[in-house]
Scaffold this motif. Structure first.
Motif, PDB file in Angstrom:
ATOM      1  N   GLN A   1      28.870  35.603  47.396  1.00  0.00           N
ATOM      2  CA  GLN A   1      28.511  34.640  46.360  1.00  0.00           C
ATOM      3  C   GLN A   1      27.862  35.342  45.155  1.00  0.00           C
ATOM      4  O   GLN A   1      28.166  35.020  43.997  1.00  0.00           O
ATOM      5  CB  GLN A   1      27.544  33.589  46.948  1.00  0.00           C
ATOM      6  CG  GLN A   1      27.219  32.454  45.983  1.00  0.00           C
ATOM      7  CD  GLN A   1      28.463  31.679  45.587  1.00  0.00           C
ATOM      8  OE1 GLN A   1      29.271  31.317  46.411  1.00  0.00           O
ATOM      9  NE2 GLN A   1      28.632  31.479  44.272  1.00  0.00           N
ATOM     10  N   LYS A   2      26.928  36.343  45.448  1.00  0.00           N
ATOM     11  CA  LYS A   2      26.270  37.081  44.354  1.00  0.00           C
ATOM     12  C   LYS A   2      27.279  37.847  43.513  1.00  0.00           C
ATOM     13  O   LYS A   2      27.199  37.877  42.285  1.00  0.00           O
ATOM     14  CB  LYS A   2      25.231  38.060  44.922  1.00  0.00           C
ATOM     15  CG  LYS A   2      24.003  37.393  45.518  1.00  0.00           C
ATOM     16  CD  LYS A   2      23.202  36.647  44.462  1.00  0.00           C
ATOM     17  CE  LYS A   2      21.988  35.953  45.101  1.00  0.00           C
ATOM     18  NZ  LYS A   2      21.292  35.100  44.139  1.00  0.00           N
ATOM     19  N   GLN A   3      28.224  38.466  44.226  1.00  0.00           N
ATOM     20  CA  GLN A   3      29.238  39.241  43.506  1.00  0.00           C
ATOM     21  C   GLN A   3      30.072  38.325  42.619  1.00  0.00           C
ATOM     22  O   GLN A   3      30.398  38.674  41.484  1.00  0.00           O
ATOM     23  CB  GLN A   3      30.134  39.993  44.494  1.00  0.00           C
ATOM     24  CG  GLN A   3      31.100  40.965  43.824  1.00  0.00           C
ATOM     25  CD  GLN A   3      30.359  42.071  43.062  1.00  0.00           C
ATOM     26  OE1 GLN A   3      29.505  42.771  43.620  1.00  0.00           O
ATOM     27  NE2 GLN A   3      30.661  42.218  41.762  1.00  0.00           N
ATOM     28  N   GLN A   4      30.401  37.137  43.179  1.00  0.00           N
ATOM     29  CA  GLN A   4      31.172  36.176  42.379  1.00  0.00           C
ATOM     30  C   GLN A   4      30.359  35.731  41.153  1.00  0.00           C
ATOM     31  O   GLN A   4      30.896  35.588  40.043  1.00  0.00           O
ATOM     32  CB  GLN A   4      31.525  34.953  43.243  1.00  0.00           C
ATOM     33  CG  GLN A   4      32.573  35.243  44.311  1.00  0.00           C
ATOM     34  CD  GLN A   4      32.814  34.044  45.211  1.00  0.00           C
ATOM     35  OE1 GLN A   4      32.389  32.941  44.914  1.00  0.00           O
ATOM     36  NE2 GLN A   4      33.497  34.300  46.321  1.00  0.00           N
ATOM     37  N   ASP A   5      29.015  35.491  41.368  1.00  0.00           N
ATOM     38  CA  ASP A   5      28.165  35.071  40.252  1.00  0.00           C
ATOM     39  C   ASP A   5      28.104  36.163  39.174  1.00  0.00           C
ATOM     40  O   ASP A   5      28.139  35.875  37.964  1.00  0.00           O
ATOM     41  CB  ASP A   5      26.758  34.754  40.758  1.00  0.00           C
ATOM     42  CG  ASP A   5      26.740  33.507  41.629  1.00  0.00           C
ATOM     43  OD1 ASP A   5      27.737  32.756  41.592  1.00  0.00           O
ATOM     44  OD2 ASP A   5      25.747  33.279  42.365  1.00  0.00           O
ATOM     45  N   ILE A   6      27.955  37.461  39.627  1.00  0.00           N
ATOM     46  CA  ILE A   6      27.897  38.587  38.681  1.00  0.00           C
ATOM     47  C   ILE A   6      29.188  38.672  37.878  1.00  0.00           C
ATOM     48  O   ILE A   6      29.178  38.800  36.645  1.00  0.00           O
ATOM     49  CB  ILE A   6      27.621  39.911  39.415  1.00  0.00           C
ATOM     50  CG1 ILE A   6      26.166  39.916  39.925  1.00  0.00           C
ATOM     51  CG2 ILE A   6      27.869  41.121  38.516  1.00  0.00           C
ATOM     52  CD1 ILE A   6      25.872  41.053  40.880  1.00  0.00           C
ATOM     53  N   ASP A   7      30.330  38.587  38.592  1.00  0.00           N
ATOM     54  CA  ASP A   7      31.640  38.684  37.929  1.00  0.00           C
ATOM     55  C   ASP A   7      31.809  37.546  36.925  1.00  0.00           C
ATOM     56  O   ASP A   7      32.317  37.735  35.806  1.00  0.00           O
ATOM     57  CB  ASP A   7      32.758  38.646  38.969  1.00  0.00           C
ATOM     58  CG  ASP A   7      32.734  39.899  39.853  1.00  0.00           C
ATOM     59  OD1 ASP A   7      32.096  40.889  39.466  1.00  0.00           O
ATOM     60  OD2 ASP A   7      33.358  39.851  40.948  1.00  0.00           O
ATOM     61  N   LYS A   8      31.381  36.367  37.336  1.00  0.00           N
ATOM     62  CA  LYS A   8      31.548  35.209  36.478  1.00  0.00           C
ATOM     63  C   LYS A   8      30.673  35.337  35.226  1.00  0.00           C
ATOM     64  O   LYS A   8      31.123  35.076  34.093  1.00  0.00           O
ATOM     65  CB  LYS A   8      31.164  33.941  37.257  1.00  0.00           C
ATOM     66  CG  LYS A   8      31.361  32.658  36.464  1.00  0.00           C
ATOM     67  CD  LYS A   8      31.004  31.460  37.323  1.00  0.00           C
ATOM     68  CE  LYS A   8      31.174  30.172  36.532  1.00  0.00           C
ATOM     69  NZ  LYS A   8      30.817  28.981  37.324  1.00  0.00           N
ATOM     70  N   THR A   9      29.401  35.761  35.451  1.00  0.00           N
ATOM     71  CA  THR A   9      28.479  35.903  34.308  1.00  0.00           C
ATOM     72  C   THR A   9      28.961  36.992  33.352  1.00  0.00           C
ATOM     73  O   THR A   9      28.939  36.829  32.116  1.00  0.00           O
ATOM     74  CB  THR A   9      27.069  36.236  34.814  1.00  0.00           C
ATOM     75  OG1 THR A   9      26.666  35.213  35.738  1.00  0.00           O
ATOM     76  CG2 THR A   9      26.070  36.276  33.664  1.00  0.00           C
ATOM     77  N   ASP A  10      29.385  38.111  33.921  1.00  0.00           N
ATOM     78  CA  ASP A  10      29.880  39.231  33.094  1.00  0.00           C
ATOM     79  C   ASP A  10      31.096  38.799  32.276  1.00  0.00           C
ATOM     80  O   ASP A  10      31.228  39.136  31.098  1.00  0.00           O
ATOM     81  CB  ASP A  10      30.226  40.416  34.002  1.00  0.00           C
ATOM     82  CG  ASP A  10      30.589  41.659  33.187  1.00  0.00           C
ATOM     83  OD1 ASP A  10      29.772  42.094  32.342  1.00  0.00           O
ATOM     84  OD2 ASP A  10      31.707  42.155  33.392  1.00  0.00           O
TER      85      ASP A  10
END
Length: 887
Positions: free
Chosen positions: A323-332
């Motif tokens: 989930q964190k990785q998805q959030d990072i990718d989405k924010t980036d």
């Protein structure tokens, strides 16, 4: 006897009053289907009573449908029978609310004044309640019969010392239901002679002689006695035939008992060894199971839950990492997208331009929608504006050169002059002005004269060039506005879609502006997410290490559990094996007997099985022989010792059984010989009565050219022969039975097995013989015997001859009967029939279509009218004539 029949307010008859007292015969004359038979069938209600035996038109019985025909109303439809026996009385019949019949006895002859009221319109039948009130007022006693049984007992009595309608002789019996007797059962055939067949005539003969209940029954109770006799006979024979096999059987029983004793000792030794070994193995297994269970508990309650807990934690961490990785990718991705947008100033200017454009289009669309303008209406407005512009322009061009607009510079002076000057002067060109007017005073110089102007003289309004130019500007503005609206009105949906596209673009630019403003916070959030991701990766590593350690510990514990389980299974298998041996041996059902042995448990078990198989072979031979002996003796002993005792006792009791057989023979002989003899004796008496008395009576009857009638009794030879054989069961001995020579006894046994009941009508049939002009004819009453009239006479006189045997012959005891279709009977036979009725105390009512025929005392004419039919002497329906001599 019955003196009068009255039917009041039936379906057909308003009133029918038939008097019998002053005549010996009556003819009812009327057209077909007028209701003659229906009227006479009312005799059912007096002479039969039992609705099931009543006979109406169409062979209908006495049911509610038939009753409704005679009694369409409950309280004003009656059938009355006037009777004289020592005194007058009446029996009244009416329908009740349930559809059945109520009977009333009235101690008075029928008087029409009691039943009808005189009204201005004629006679009116009274309601039942008024009728009873009339009887009470006049002191006429009356009562309601409690039931049909009471009615029946009043209509029929034995002897003459009573007031019954019909006097019967002492031989007539009433049946168990109390509403039928020999007479009523036969009388119904006088209502419809077509029902008289050989079968019904035979039944009538039997009923008249009180033989309908005569029978011989062979019930199960008597069957037991003869079966006991035959059983004793078989038992004696069987015991004699099994002596040799019985000896072999006893020897096998002894061998079996010897083998059983050896097995009992071995079973005891097995039990001793089994108990100690089973206990030792069970204790060891219990200990091992306790150790294994403790390990299993530690495994299942400690290690596995810990491992599962860490697995869950690891799963959560992995989920959080994803989930964190998805959030990072989405924010980036979002940050990069924002960074690619145009500058903020550019976007805000674009937004301002689009919003201005939106407002214009939106205003135009709203105006069209609110004013509901069509393109045609807008075009009309444009055309109107063009016309107005042209007109105002022409006015401006024309006014600027007119005298009135140039004569003065002040508007108020122009308007006053516009009032004074005619149009012809005011509109001439301005070039005619010599001098502009700058002042106006009260006196107007006109050529060489002067005019004083009124003080209240007001000027005439005149449009100024400035006003016209202002109006021209407004018209051009309106035209321009409508020219912008026209293309939108022509394609409204297209411009509405265009407005939607503008709004979409505005939304897109607005979103971009908002995201640009959020860019700093997004960049900060991205850094925070990256730190959280590194923390989760560290937690995942620690959980994986702990899971690996727990898995190693679980694996080692399971290996030790497998070894313990294998050891337990081996010992349990041994326990199961010796327990199966134990259960197997217990199934043998062998009782242990004390015995010492040092042999092993396995050897003892093998010895038991071997000896048990040997004993089974002996048992098989013994049981096979036991079954053969039981089949031979027809016994069902379960115990062989009881069977041995039984056979030995049977051998000892053989002589006593022979004596018992002789006694049973004597009892059976007495039980069946007497009833069969009595039954056959009653048949012989009946046969003699028919052959002698009854045939002598009907032989005297004269019918047409028939010389004589005769009834022949046809005996059932097989049945009578069997009854005679059963009668002969006497003086037999046991030796005679042993030789199976008792054919008579076998016949009796067959009747008992079939539970046969022989009724009186089973032992004979009848034939009717007719002698005519030297010719002999056998006939059956179900077929037509001779001509219609002769056939009817034969049937009637046969039944009347039977009834005549049952009643007391007296002029006060005449029996009224119905004979239909009198015209089918020729003149001489009518005369003979009337004479026969008179001599035998019958009063016949003949029914026919016209004409009236000679030979009767009274004629009732049944005629159709406007309403219901009326038949009575008082209404002119009766002709009385003395019968003329027959030709």
């Amino acid at each position: 006897m019955l003196k009068r029949l009255i039917v009041l307010n039936s379906d057909i008859y308003a009133k029918a009053d038939i008097e019998f007292g002053n005549c010996n015969s009556i003819q009812m004359v009327g057209p077909n289907n007028i209701g003659k038979s229906t009227l006479i069938y009312a005799l059912n209600f007096l002479f039969i009573i039992d609705g099931r035996d009543m006979i109406f038109s169409g062979n209908r019985i006495g049911d509610k449908t038939s009753f409704n025909h005679y009694f369409p109303t409950i309280n004003s439809s009656f059938v009355i029978f006037e009777i004289f026996k020592n005194r007058y009385y009446s029996i009244l019949v009416k329908r009740n609310a349930e559809g059945g019949l109520d009977y009333f006895k009235i101690d008075s002859e029928y008087k029409e004044t009691n039943y009808f009221d005189e009204t201005p319109k004629g006679k009116k039948l009274k309601k039942f309640e008024a009728l009873l009130s009339e009887f009470t007022t006049k002191g006429i006693e009356h009562f309601k019969f409690a039931d049909r049984r009471e009615v029946f007992n009043y209509v029929y009595k034995n002897g003459k010392r009573n007031s019954a309608v019909v006097w019967l002789n002492q031989n007539v019996k009433q049946d168990g239901r109390g509403i039928s007797n020999n007479f009523s059962k036969i009388y119904k055939y006088l209502m419809d002679s077509k029902l008289i067949t050989n079968k019904s005539f035979k039944e009538s003969l039997i009923i008249s002689d009180n033989r309908e209940n005569a029978k011989v029954s062979f019930s199960r109770k008597e069957e037991k006695a003869i079966k006991d006799l035959l059983k004793h006979n078989r038992e004696i024979k069987v015991i004699k035939g099994i002596r040799k096999k019985f000896g072999e059987f006893k020897e096998l029983v002894n061998q079996y008992e010897g083998k059983s004793a050896v097995l009992s000792e071995l079973i005891f030794a097995f039990d001793q060894q089994y108990s100690s070994l089973n206990s030792e193995l069970a204790a060891s297994v219990t200990e091992k199971k306790t150790e294994r269970d403790n390990s299993k508990t530690y495994l299942s309650e400690t290690l596995i839950p810990k491992k599962d807990g860490h697995n869950k934690t690891l799963g959560k961490i992995e989920t959080q990492l994803d989930q964190k990785q998805q959030d990072i990718d989405k924010t980036d991705k979002t940050i990069k997208e924002i960074q690619s947008y145009e500058g903020l100033q550019f976007l805000e200017e674009s937004l301002h331009n689009l919003d201005a454009q939106r407002k214009v289009v939106e205003s135009q669309l709203t105006q069209i929608e609110d004013q509901n303008l069509s393109s045609k209406e807008i075009q009309n407005k444009i055309d109107k504006a063009n016309s107005q512009i042209q007109k105002i322009t022409q006015q401006i061009n024309g006014y600027s050169n007119q005298l009135i607009h140039q004569i003065s510079d002040r508007q108020e002076h122009k308007e006053l002059l516009n009032k004074i000057l005619s149009t012809d002067i005011s509109s001439i060109p301005a070039k005619h002005i010599s001098k502009k007017v700058s002042k106006i005073w009260e006196e107007l110089q006109l050529f060489d004269g002067a005019i004083t102007l009124p003080s209240d003289l007001k000027g005439r309004p005149i449009a100024s060039i400035a006003d016209l130019q202002l109006r021209l500007q407004e018209s051009r503005k309106e035209k321009k506005h409508n020219e912008k609206l026209l293309p939108i009105a022509k394609d409204f949906e297209k411009h509405r879609k265009g407005l939607a596209d503008i709004n979409v673009k505005i939304k897109a630019i607005t979103d971009k502006i908002e995201k640009i403003k959020q860019l700093p916070s997004l960049e900060k959030a991205l850094e925070s997410l990256k730190l959280e991701l590194e923390s989760l990766k560290q937690q995942k590593k620690e959980s994986a290490n702990e899971i690996k350690r727990l898995e190693d510990e679980i694996s080692k514990l399971r290996e030790s559990l497998d070894l313990a389980t294998e050891e337990i299974l081996t010992k349990e298998k041994r326990i199961e094996e010796i327990q199966n041996w134990k259960m197997e041996l217990e199934e043998y059902g062998i009782r242990p007997q004390k015995y010492e042995s040092t042999d092993t448990l396995d050897n003892i078990y093998r010895n038991i099985r071997r000896d048990y198989q040997e004993r089974n072979r002996v048992k098989y031979d013994r049981d096979r022989l036991f079954d053969e002996l039981k089949n031979s003796t027809e016994t069902s002993y379960a115990s062989q010792s009881d069977f041995i005792d039984f056979v030995e006792s049977e051998m000892a009791a053989e002589e006593n059984k022979k004596k018992s057989v002789d006694l049973l023979l004597a009892n059976i002989s007495n039980s069946f010989a007497v009833p069969c003899k009595t039954f056959l004796l009653r048949f012989e008496e009946f046969n003699t009565f028919i052959k002698n008395e009854f045939n002598a009576k009907i032989k005297k009857i004269r019918i047409s050219d028939i010389d004589s009638l005769k009834i022949e009794i046809i005996e059932n030879e097989r049945l009578i022969k069997d009854l005679n054989k059963i009668m002969q069961i006497s003086d037999m001995t046991s030796e005679f039975v042993f030789d199976d020579q008792s054919d008579n006894l076998n016949i009796l046994n067959q009747y008992l097995e079939d539970k046969t009941t022989i009724h009186f009508n089973d032992v004979f049939d009848i034939k009717l013989h007719l002698h005519k002009a030297g010719h002999h004819k056998v006939f059956d009453l179900k077929d037509q015997v001779e001509s219609d009239g002769t056939d009817k006479m034969i049937r009637l006189v046969l039944i009347m001859s039977i009834i005549n045997q049952m009643v007391i012959k007296d002029s006060e005891n005449k029996i009224v009967l119905f004979i239909d279709e009198v015209l089918t009977i020729d003149r001489s036979n009518r005369s003979e029939l009337v004479n026969f009725c008179k001599e035998n105390f019958f009063l016949p009512i003949f029914a026919s279509i016209p004409p009236l025929v000679d030979g009767f005392d009274k004629y009732y004419m049944v005629r159709r009218g406007k309403g219901k039919i009326i038949v009575s002497e008082n209404n002119g329906n009766v002709v009385i004539r003395k019968p003329v001599a027959s030709s």
